[in-house]
Design a protein around this motif. Sequence first.
Motif, PDB file in Angstrom:
ATOM      1  N   TRP A 119      -8.134  -5.043   2.619  1.00  0.00           N
ATOM      2  CA  TRP A 119      -6.887  -4.340   2.299  1.00  0.00           C
ATOM      3  C   TRP A 119      -6.981  -2.848   2.577  1.00  0.00           C
ATOM      4  O   TRP A 119      -5.965  -2.187   2.788  1.00  0.00           O
ATOM      5  CB  TRP A 119      -6.499  -4.607   0.850  1.00  0.00           C
ATOM      6  N   GLN A 120      -8.193  -2.308   2.597  1.00  0.00           N
ATOM      7  CA  GLN A 120      -8.353  -0.909   3.000  1.00  0.00           C
ATOM      8  C   GLN A 120      -7.984  -0.730   4.472  1.00  0.00           C
ATOM      9  O   GLN A 120      -7.379   0.269   4.868  1.00  0.00           O
ATOM     10  CB  GLN A 120      -9.788  -0.454   2.772  1.00  0.00           C
ATOM     11  N   TRP A 146     -10.480  -0.887  -3.342  1.00  0.00           N
ATOM     12  CA  TRP A 146      -9.842  -2.089  -2.828  1.00  0.00           C
ATOM     13  C   TRP A 146     -10.828  -2.864  -1.961  1.00  0.00           C
ATOM     14  O   TRP A 146     -11.777  -2.299  -1.405  1.00  0.00           O
ATOM     15  CB  TRP A 146      -8.618  -1.713  -1.994  1.00  0.00           C
ATOM     16  N   ASP A 156      -0.643  -7.206  -0.483  1.00  0.00           N
ATOM     17  CA  ASP A 156       0.477  -6.814   0.375  1.00  0.00           C
ATOM     18  C   ASP A 156       1.694  -7.641  -0.007  1.00  0.00           C
ATOM     19  O   ASP A 156       1.621  -8.547  -0.847  1.00  0.00           O
ATOM     20  CB  ASP A 156       0.128  -7.017   1.853  1.00  0.00           C
ATOM     21  N   ASP A 175      -7.805   4.350  -2.262  1.00  0.00           N
ATOM     22  CA  ASP A 175      -7.974   2.886  -2.260  1.00  0.00           C
ATOM     23  C   ASP A 175      -9.420   2.468  -2.042  1.00  0.00           C
ATOM     24  O   ASP A 175      -9.692   1.344  -1.626  1.00  0.00           O
ATOM     25  CB  ASP A 175      -7.069   2.253  -1.199  1.00  0.00           C
ATOM     26  N   ARG A 187      -1.328  -9.782  -5.115  1.00  0.00           N
ATOM     27  CA  ARG A 187      -2.091  -8.716  -5.760  1.00  0.00           C
ATOM     28  C   ARG A 187      -3.398  -9.270  -6.323  1.00  0.00           C
ATOM     29  O   ARG A 187      -3.392 -10.220  -7.120  1.00  0.00           O
ATOM     30  CB  ARG A 187      -1.278  -8.080  -6.892  1.00  0.00           C
ATOM     31  N   LYS A 222       0.824  -1.203   0.000  1.00  0.00           N
ATOM     32  CA  LYS A 222       0.000   0.000   0.000  1.00  0.00           C
ATOM     33  C   LYS A 222       0.863   1.261   0.000  1.00  0.00           C
ATOM     34  O   LYS A 222       0.570   2.230  -0.706  1.00  0.00           O
ATOM     35  CB  LYS A 222      -0.944   0.006   1.209  1.00  0.00           C
ATOM     36  N   ARG A 260      -7.056  -4.447  -6.694  1.00  0.00           N
ATOM     37  CA  ARG A 260      -8.077  -4.442  -5.646  1.00  0.00           C
ATOM     38  C   ARG A 260      -7.468  -4.712  -4.271  1.00  0.00           C
ATOM     39  O   ARG A 260      -8.171  -5.052  -3.330  1.00  0.00           O
ATOM     40  CB  ARG A 260      -9.146  -5.493  -5.953  1.00  0.00           C
ATOM     41  N   GLY A 261      -6.137  -4.565  -4.177  1.00  0.00           N
ATOM     42  CA  GLY A 261      -5.492  -4.700  -2.876  1.00  0.00           C
ATOM     43  C   GLY A 261      -4.485  -5.814  -2.825  1.00  0.00           C
ATOM     44  O   GLY A 261      -4.280  -6.556  -3.795  1.00  0.00           O
TER      45      GLY A 261
END
Length: 560
Positions: free
Chosen positions: A129-130, A125, A539, A122, A292, A98, A536-537
Amino acid sequence: MTRELNLNDIQGNITRAYGRYSFPFARYIFFHFPSPAAGRDFLDIVRKQVTTAAYWPTKKDKPLCTTNVALTFPGMLALQLPVRTLQAMPDEFIEGMKARAFLLGDRDQTETEEDALKEDWDKNWDPIWQKSREPGTLGFGKDDVHVLVTLNAQLAPGTSDQPNDALEERTQWLLDAATQTGVTHIKGIGAKGDQDYQEASTVFDKIGKLNLPTAKEHFGFTDGIGNPVFEGQLHDDIIDQAVIGRGKLMGDGWQPLATGEFILGHPDESQELPPVANPPEFTHNGTFFAFRKLHENVGSFHEVVEEEATRYASVMQVSHEEAVETLRAKMCGRWSDGVPLSKVPTYPEWVAFGEKMGFHGDGVDPIDGYRKNLAYIASPEARDFRYADDMSGFKCPAGAHMRRMNTRDYLDPMNKNGVDQKTGKPEENPDATSALNKRRRILRRGLPYGAPAYEHKDDDTEQGVIMIIMGASLFRQFEFVQQQWIQYGLDFHQGNNTCPMLGNHDHHKRHTIPSDPKSGKPPYVMSKLKTFVECRGGDYFFVPSLTALRMMAMGIVDPT
């Protein structure tokens, strides 16, 4: 003889793309450690079921469901690993995906950080993940994702499109382990946040009377053909064939890439052992990956291709069907069935090749064509090609998706981009190598998510690809490719034109398709591209070895 690895210490998803090993279903489940003790107890239970990279002697030895584990930096922080160990982890891994959104092109690169935060960049997302790694939490957020457990399952016996019972059983086992240890199962998957875990599977299609797994993604392209092969990954008796088109192209042909490009603690292509966190055995045989979730705007993609094809057909004086197939291939670098443009560059040649190979054509049984196509994309024939003999991009455009993701021998500084005045043919560099590409290779794991190919899809339906992008260096491998080759085009003489498939097209909407002057036809510029793929998010994760998992579970990571 290739390098020998301790495969029992390496997690199996590093050496295997499970989808290619008859595991068409996946489930990604996320957890949070409320305390170090809970996290250690959870890892101690899960590590005993982790699928290693050890060879499966026969098909009967394959597990019905695989299990693999990876941790974020906040997860390692929550386990209270020694400060010296944590500080020595790579900066990009510590910061997380992020925080790197600007350089990855995941948020508007024309805005300042302050503007982006004001506009809630975001907002599209997934909620999970937000909330994870919210600004100001310093890795101690109550909603931070700490650990990911990935499950991959085989088909249920007697079916062609259903997972076996082991997937549900292993999921329940995991959730029970979380309850037993007090670890929190984090949900919030999907646009509405109403899914408990991320489901994924190969894209099934109706072939003949059966629903069968395919090697395609939701735009309809055959995917995952050229995954890298590295030293120690495969048996000696198969690596000579497997490495063709998937290793590094050197003066004496295709060779496996150095193990250290993908697994920590081994020499890489620079013949170095990069610095690692202490103790060395903690990172040895581990790796990193970027998780991802990439949403595919299927409606926009087909709409743009159809509109451009109408103009292309008129300009090039070809049928609309030929225009559609050609534009799709020139954007990707392969025809939809996986045949590379570099070997079969024109539509008539592609049709003839498919008929010759038995993929399609009058009288071809759909199931037989399906099997022959699968055999082809698994063969060296689908991978053994180069770009140094096509510097002008007459066969495969220089800006096509495939040339950006794996440049092969295109970047050799001795390559020539002119025309031989005597023969009128492009000048070639027959000795071109992939020396400037071999340090940018990435292992692609993960699977698509969403409905089967025969169901309706538009921009708002849930479909895309779960990308798990592995490498020893997130910065040198994944981030470089994502920023420099997908979101920029300078290395391909494309200026600001981004990748036609994965690039952000909010500002730059062009893709140039060169035309051989001998054809008498002009080049064509696609000028109405939209952003077809949106993050869409996700890490960054560390994939520990079995040794490191045991060390964390026992709480004995000693950096001294």
